[in-house]
Each structure stands twice: as structure tokens, then as C-alpha cells.
Write a protein that holds these residues in place. Structure first.
Motif, PDB file in Angstrom:
ATOM      1  N   PRO A  96       0.827  -1.208   0.000  1.00  0.00           N
ATOM      2  CA  PRO A  96       0.000   0.000   0.000  1.00  0.00           C
ATOM      3  C   PRO A  96       0.865   1.265   0.000  1.00  0.00           C
ATOM      4  O   PRO A  96       1.131   1.856   1.043  1.00  0.00           O
ATOM      5  CB  PRO A  96      -0.809  -0.134   1.296  1.00  0.00           C
ATOM      6  CG  PRO A  96       0.046  -0.963   2.187  1.00  0.00           C
ATOM      7  CD  PRO A  96       0.839  -1.875   1.309  1.00  0.00           C
ATOM      8  N   THR A  97       1.312   1.673  -1.177  1.00  0.00           N
ATOM      9  CA  THR A  97       2.228   2.812  -1.287  1.00  0.00           C
ATOM     10  C   THR A  97       1.689   3.921  -2.198  1.00  0.00           C
ATOM     11  O   THR A  97       2.421   4.845  -2.529  1.00  0.00           O
ATOM     12  CB  THR A  97       3.588   2.354  -1.853  1.00  0.00           C
ATOM     13  OG1 THR A  97       3.380   1.705  -3.121  1.00  0.00           O
ATOM     14  CG2 THR A  97       4.272   1.385  -0.908  1.00  0.00           C
ATOM     15  N   PRO A 102      -4.377   2.919   0.184  1.00  0.00           N
ATOM     16  CA  PRO A 102      -5.546   2.033   0.236  1.00  0.00           C
ATOM     17  C   PRO A 102      -5.886   1.592   1.661  1.00  0.00           C
ATOM     18  O   PRO A 102      -5.254   0.708   2.227  1.00  0.00           O
ATOM     19  CB  PRO A 102      -5.109   0.838  -0.633  1.00  0.00           C
ATOM     20  CG  PRO A 102      -3.626   0.835  -0.567  1.00  0.00           C
ATOM     21  CD  PRO A 102      -3.211   2.264  -0.425  1.00  0.00           C
ATOM     22  N   ASP A 103      -6.890   2.225   2.249  1.00  0.00           N
ATOM     23  CA  ASP A 103      -7.308   1.875   3.606  1.00  0.00           C
ATOM     24  C   ASP A 103      -8.811   1.615   3.691  1.00  0.00           C
ATOM     25  O   ASP A 103      -9.393   1.633   4.773  1.00  0.00           O
ATOM     26  CB  ASP A 103      -6.891   2.958   4.603  1.00  0.00           C
ATOM     27  CG  ASP A 103      -7.533   4.313   4.319  1.00  0.00           C
ATOM     28  OD1 ASP A 103      -8.274   4.430   3.316  1.00  0.00           O
ATOM     29  OD2 ASP A 103      -7.287   5.260   5.093  1.00  0.00           O
ATOM     30  N   SER A 104      -9.443   1.385   2.514  1.00  0.00           N
ATOM     31  CA  SER A 104     -10.881   1.099   2.493  1.00  0.00           C
ATOM     32  C   SER A 104     -11.174   0.085   1.394  1.00  0.00           C
ATOM     33  O   SER A 104     -10.343  -0.154   0.506  1.00  0.00           O
ATOM     34  CB  SER A 104     -11.678   2.379   2.239  1.00  0.00           C
ATOM     35  OG  SER A 104     -11.454   2.840   0.909  1.00  0.00           O
ATOM     36  N   SER A 105     -12.360  -0.495   1.434  1.00  0.00           N
ATOM     37  CA  SER A 105     -12.731  -1.507   0.448  1.00  0.00           C
ATOM     38  C   SER A 105     -12.770  -0.934  -0.967  1.00  0.00           C
ATOM     39  O   SER A 105     -12.398  -1.607  -1.935  1.00  0.00           O
ATOM     40  CB  SER A 105     -14.094  -2.104   0.799  1.00  0.00           C
ATOM     41  OG  SER A 105     -15.086  -1.094   0.888  1.00  0.00           O
ATOM     42  N   SER A 106     -13.188   0.319  -1.117  1.00  0.00           N
ATOM     43  CA  SER A 106     -13.247   0.922  -2.452  1.00  0.00           C
ATOM     44  C   SER A 106     -11.854   1.078  -3.055  1.00  0.00           C
ATOM     45  O   SER A 106     -11.671   0.925  -4.265  1.00  0.00           O
ATOM     46  CB  SER A 106     -13.948   2.288  -2.397  1.00  0.00           C
ATOM     47  OG  SER A 106     -13.278   3.174  -1.513  1.00  0.00           O
ATOM     48  N   ASP A 107     -10.856   1.345  -2.223  1.00  0.00           N
ATOM     49  CA  ASP A 107      -9.472   1.440  -2.711  1.00  0.00           C
ATOM     50  C   ASP A 107      -8.992   0.084  -3.228  1.00  0.00           C
ATOM     51  O   ASP A 107      -8.323  -0.001  -4.258  1.00  0.00           O
ATOM     52  CB  ASP A 107      -8.543   1.916  -1.593  1.00  0.00           C
ATOM     53  CG  ASP A 107      -8.859   3.319  -1.113  1.00  0.00           C
ATOM     54  OD1 ASP A 107      -9.245   4.154  -1.948  1.00  0.00           O
ATOM     55  OD2 ASP A 107      -8.735   3.573   0.101  1.00  0.00           O
ATOM     56  N   ILE A 108      -9.323  -0.977  -2.508  1.00  0.00           N
ATOM     57  CA  ILE A 108      -8.926  -2.319  -2.919  1.00  0.00           C
ATOM     58  C   ILE A 108      -9.606  -2.698  -4.226  1.00  0.00           C
ATOM     59  O   ILE A 108      -8.968  -3.268  -5.131  1.00  0.00           O
ATOM     60  CB  ILE A 108      -9.258  -3.340  -1.816  1.00  0.00           C
ATOM     61  CG1 ILE A 108      -8.533  -2.995  -0.508  1.00  0.00           C
ATOM     62  CG2 ILE A 108      -8.910  -4.753  -2.260  1.00  0.00           C
ATOM     63  CD1 ILE A 108      -7.029  -2.969  -0.610  1.00  0.00           C
ATOM     64  N   TYR A 123      -2.323  -9.052  -6.131  1.00  0.00           N
ATOM     65  CA  TYR A 123      -3.126  -9.137  -4.917  1.00  0.00           C
ATOM     66  C   TYR A 123      -2.751  -7.980  -3.993  1.00  0.00           C
ATOM     67  O   TYR A 123      -1.627  -7.925  -3.493  1.00  0.00           O
ATOM     68  CB  TYR A 123      -2.876 -10.475  -4.206  1.00  0.00           C
ATOM     69  CG  TYR A 123      -3.213 -11.676  -5.039  1.00  0.00           C
ATOM     70  CD1 TYR A 123      -4.514 -12.165  -5.094  1.00  0.00           C
ATOM     71  CD2 TYR A 123      -2.223 -12.320  -5.788  1.00  0.00           C
ATOM     72  CE1 TYR A 123      -4.825 -13.284  -5.871  1.00  0.00           C
ATOM     73  CE2 TYR A 123      -2.527 -13.429  -6.572  1.00  0.00           C
ATOM     74  CZ  TYR A 123      -3.834 -13.909  -6.605  1.00  0.00           C
ATOM     75  OH  TYR A 123      -4.136 -15.000  -7.383  1.00  0.00           O
ATOM     76  N   PRO A 124      -3.669  -7.044  -3.755  1.00  0.00           N
ATOM     77  CA  PRO A 124      -3.312  -5.870  -2.953  1.00  0.00           C
ATOM     78  C   PRO A 124      -3.362  -6.118  -1.455  1.00  0.00           C
ATOM     79  O   PRO A 124      -4.157  -6.914  -0.956  1.00  0.00           O
ATOM     80  CB  PRO A 124      -4.374  -4.838  -3.361  1.00  0.00           C
ATOM     81  CG  PRO A 124      -5.557  -5.661  -3.788  1.00  0.00           C
ATOM     82  CD  PRO A 124      -5.010  -6.945  -4.344  1.00  0.00           C
ATOM     83  N   LEU A 125      -2.474  -5.437  -0.739  1.00  0.00           N
ATOM     84  CA  LEU A 125      -2.549  -5.320   0.711  1.00  0.00           C
ATOM     85  C   LEU A 125      -3.304  -4.045   1.044  1.00  0.00           C
ATOM     86  O   LEU A 125      -3.197  -3.042   0.328  1.00  0.00           O
ATOM     87  CB  LEU A 125      -1.162  -5.251   1.329  1.00  0.00           C
ATOM     88  CG  LEU A 125      -0.273  -6.492   1.260  1.00  0.00           C
ATOM     89  CD1 LEU A 125       1.141  -6.139   1.697  1.00  0.00           C
ATOM     90  CD2 LEU A 125      -0.835  -7.617   2.105  1.00  0.00           C
ATOM     91  N   GLY A 126      -4.039  -4.053   2.141  1.00  0.00           N
ATOM     92  CA  GLY A 126      -4.640  -2.839   2.654  1.00  0.00           C
ATOM     93  C   GLY A 126      -3.829  -2.316   3.818  1.00  0.00           C
ATOM     94  O   GLY A 126      -3.071  -3.052   4.456  1.00  0.00           O
ATOM     95  N   CYS A 127      -3.962  -1.036   4.109  1.00  0.00           N
ATOM     96  CA  CYS A 127      -3.284  -0.471   5.281  1.00  0.00           C
ATOM     97  C   CYS A 127      -3.870  -1.065   6.561  1.00  0.00           C
ATOM     98  O   CYS A 127      -5.074  -1.351   6.640  1.00  0.00           O
ATOM     99  CB  CYS A 127      -3.456   1.043   5.304  1.00  0.00           C
ATOM    100  SG  CYS A 127      -2.204   1.899   4.343  1.00  0.00           S
ATOM    101  N   SER A 145     -12.971  -8.557   2.388  1.00  0.00           N
ATOM    102  CA  SER A 145     -14.110  -8.932   1.543  1.00  0.00           C
ATOM    103  C   SER A 145     -13.940  -8.417   0.120  1.00  0.00           C
ATOM    104  O   SER A 145     -14.424  -9.029  -0.832  1.00  0.00           O
ATOM    105  CB  SER A 145     -15.410  -8.383   2.143  1.00  0.00           C
ATOM    106  OG  SER A 145     -15.643  -8.913   3.435  1.00  0.00           O
ATOM    107  N   ALA A 146     -13.226  -7.296  -0.018  1.00  0.00           N
ATOM    108  CA  ALA A 146     -12.992  -6.709  -1.347  1.00  0.00           C
ATOM    109  C   ALA A 146     -11.803  -7.330  -2.062  1.00  0.00           C
ATOM    110  O   ALA A 146     -11.585  -7.070  -3.248  1.00  0.00           O
ATOM    111  CB  ALA A 146     -12.795  -5.202  -1.216  1.00  0.00           C
TER     112      ALA A 146
END
Length: 416
Positions: A96-97, A102-108, A123-127, A145-146
Motif C-alpha cells: 500500500p504505497t 488504500p485503507d478502504s474496500s473501495s481502494d482495494i 493481490y493488494p494489501l490494505g493499510c 471482503s474486497a
């Protein structure tokens, strides 16, 4: 696309019938249809032949950074995934850079949509915390979930011990993977490089091994109290290896990784004040490198990573004190690792680690989806600017003599 790999030497230690055997592999519509000593090419098939063609299951990198959105001048998602594919990686975990972070489902969802249609799967990581600021937990369940595969404030140490405790307790409800960067900020202070003989000679402020090890010790005590799943990314010291080995003997659910450049280089390479070698964690001393390699061989260290961090020229071509940390590493990952270790260890390291992030490991088997990496393990060369595919060119491997080169991948019904 239908593909026929001719006389490929299969490297798959989990399949004794195929391991180290030369076989033709026919792939139709993204699925392995046939594996045999010789397959006559059907019509409308792309034939891949190479004098020393080797094939393994697709390689996996659990720490890759791009720039998009917000820092497209460093790297876009499209070019980054193309670079990963040509470097042999069929699957990557994205740090997450970006900006916004990205700290919300919409960002993912945005990140996953931006990566659609590429041969390499991202595959993204979230904050772990809101805006990565270390104060309040982010939307962990919603991000999972996202499609988020873990939670990490990238290269930012979590100072609030109670917040890590709560995160580990909460994430157990949905099998979430919590990641904690190992650095005690108070002890690290304004350090730039490894604290030791080299930092003293160069007059640079040092970061002692204690800064990493104290944070790991704290995190392991919290994990022992809470339970849950903890991943400690990019360790760099001998003491860290020892701490994690002891924790695993206790039965704690902890894993860790090491950056390939922390195995290949030591702080001796800082004598020219070359900012390509400025990274976090910093390059350590020879005894640390020996301990890290030993930790890989005995299984204490679970995975290796390129720790690929593109930085544009304005961030690197400045005074050493002011330069950004980080080096690109996708293009040099296989060559660097294969130069240090035997081929079996190298391929094992490059193909393991998916399960920790809740992902399935592919197989080389008829009827299975083709997720393959093509490579030549014996190709020797000096890594130079022509080998860099990333938008940013900040590689510390420039000028390094490497053995082994990725040729491409077959994945998601595509060949790169």
C-alpha cells in the motif's frame, strides 16, 4: 491462445514423476492439456523453443510496490505488471504505497480492477491503520471482503502496542494476516544506514540491529498473548533470525521474509555514497548476511522478496542524507538469488508463500490451469541498464554479475 512448450526441463520437487524431466507441454485455452516426451504440434499453436528451457510453477513475490495511483511517474500498474511478468512472476502482492493510500474496500476494488487483463495477477494489501498513520484501525474486514490479502502500514513501524494487540485479536474472526514492520523508531532515530564500522568511517548516522530486534521481540510477546497470524516483512539481522526461530519453536503463528538484496549486498557497498544502496531496512554486516542465509536454509525465514520499490530520479540523484530509500528488484530477483544459492533452493523460495496470504499454489499437471514460469538457470551476464524494464531505474544490482535469467511466464491464458 494455444501454446506448445518444446523440450522444457520441468522443475517441480513436489512431482517426482516430472521433476528434472524434459517434456513437451501443450496448453490449450489456458489449461495444461498434455505433458509428454514428444507432442506433435497441432494447427494454430504457438511453439516455444529455447536451448536451455526450464519451467516451474509460477513465481510469487510478496512485497512489490508500484506508484499508481498518485505516483505514476515512479511506476504504473500496467508497466509494473508487465515488468513482473517478464521477470518470471505470475503472482505478486502489492504494497500500500499509492496516493490515496488504500485503507478502504473501495481502494482495494480500484486496484484489483486496474490489474484486470494482465498475465501477472496482483493481490493488494490494505493499510493496517487509517491513512497508515498508526492511530486507528482501518476497515480490515471490508478490505478482506474486497480482496485484500493482508494488512500493512508499509515500512512504517506501529508504535502503539495496544493497536497491534487489538488488530491481531480482531483479525482472527476472519483469518486476516497482520503485518508489522520491525523498527523501533526511538532507537533508530535519524539513522540512515547500519550502525557499525562502515557507518563510523563514512560519518553517517547508524541504525543499530537493536532497533529491529526490539520491535520484533515486542511483536512476538503480543502475538503470544493474543494468538492470530503475524507476518514480519524484510528482516535483516542475525538477532531477528534467532528471535523468530525461538518463536516458531513455541508454536507461534509467525512468518517472515527477507529482501534478496539483503542477502546479496552488505554495508561495505556504501563506501561510494551511491544512493541506489540506500534501503530500509539498511544493508547490514557480513555476519548478518550469513545468519540470514542460514535462516533460509533451515526454514526459519519463510520467503524471499524482491522488495521492489521504484523511485524516480528526483528521489535518488540527491545527497545521500536526502535520498529516498528503496531499490527496484523484480528484474534481478532470480539472477541474484540463483547466484547465491543452488537452483533447487532458489526455485523453492520463488514459488512458496502463497498459502500464507490465503492463495492457492498452482500445479504442473494435466487438466490444471497453466501458471508457469520459463527460465534459463545457467545464463550468466552482468546486470546493466538494458535489463531494467521498470519506469524507475533505481537498481542496486547495476554492474552485478548474475547467473540465471527469467524468460517469461504462461499465466491467465497469456504468454509473456
Amino acid at each position: 491462445m494455444n501454446i506448445l512448450l518444446k523440450s522444457a526441463k520441468i522443475f517441480d520437487t513436489n512431482n517426482k514423476d516430472l521433476h528434472l524431466k524434459r517434456r513437451d507441454i501443450l496448453i490449450k485455452n489456458g489449461t495444461i492439456e498434455k505433458i509428454a516426451a514428444k507432442i506433435d504440434a497441432p494447427s494454430k499453436v504457438k511453439i516455444i523453443e529455447y536451448p536451455n528451457l526450464h519451467v516451474s510453477i509460477g513465481w510469487f513475490d510478496n512485497s512489490v510496490s508500484f506508484g499508481e495511483p498518485g505516483f505514476e511517474e515512479r511506476e504504473t500498474i500496467a508497466n509494473g505488471l508487465g515488468t513482473a511478468a517478464k521477470s518470471g512472476f505470475t503472482d505478486i502482492v502489492l504494497n500500500p504505497t499509492s496516493h490515496p493510500i488504500p485503507d478502504s474496500s473501495s481502494d482495494i476494488v480500484f486496484l484489483k480492477n486496474a490489474a484486470q487483463g494482465h498475465a501477472t495477477t496482483m493481490y493488494p494489501l490494505g493499510c493496517l491503520t487509517v491513512r497508515g498513520e498508526g492511530r486507528d484501525l482501518a476497515e480490515l474486514y471490508d478490505m478482506k471482503s474486497a480482496g485484500a490479502v493482508g494488512y500493512y502500514d508499509f515500512k512504517h513501524a506501529l508504535e502503539n502496542s495496544n493497536l497491534l494487540k487489538i488488530a491481531l485479536q480482531y483479525a482472527q474472526n476472519f483469518d486476516g494476516l497482520v503485518m508489522s514492520y520491525p523498527l523501533d523508531l526511538k532507537i533508530a532515530g535519524k539513522g540512515l544506514v547500519n550502525e557499525g564500522e562502515v557507518s563510523t568511517k563514512l560519518g553517517l548516522k547508524g541504525i543499530p540491529s537493536l532497533a529491529e530486534e526490539l520491535q520484533i521481540a515486542r511483536d512476538l510477546f503480543i502475538l503470544e498473548y493474543t494468538g492470530g497470524k503475524l507476518h514480519i516483512p524484510t528482516i535483516s539481522t542475525a538477532g531477528s533470525v534467532k528471535l523468530i526461530a525461538e518463536a516458531k519453536k513455541k508454536g507461534l503463528d509467525v512468518s517472515c521474509s527477507v529482501a534478496i538484496h539483503n542477502l546479496f549486498f552488505t554495508d561495505d557497498h556504501l563506501v561510494e555514497f551511491d544512493t541506489h544502496f540506500k534501503t530500509m531496512p539498511p544493508l547490514r554486516a557480513k555476519n548478518d548476511v550469513k545468519a540470514l542465509i542460514k535462516g533460509i536454509k533451515d526454514g526459519t525465514i519463510d520467503t524471499v522478496t524482491s522488495d521492489h520499490i521504484p523511485m524516480d530520479i528526483e528521489q535518488k540523484r540527491v545527497e545521500f542524507d536526502n535520498a529516498a530509500n528503496g531499490s527496484i528488484g523484480l528484474e534481478s530477483a532470480f539472477g541474484g538469488l540463483n547466484t547465491l544459492l543452488d537452483l533447487e533452493t532458489t526455485i523453492t523460495l520463488l514459488t512458496k508463500g502463497r498459502e500464507r496470504f490465503g492463495l492457492d499454489t498452482p500445479n504442473i499437471k494435466e487438466g490444471e490451469k497453466a501458471t508457469l514460469t520459463l527460465f534459463d538457470p545457467d545464463f550468466e551476464y552482468t546486470f546493466d541498464a538494458n535489463h531494467i524494464l521498470s519506469t524507475s531505474k533505481n537498481s542496486m544490482f547495476l554492474g552485478a554479475k548474475l547467473k540465471g535469467k527469467a524468460l517469461g511466464i504462461v499465466s491467465n491464458g497469456q504468454i509473456v
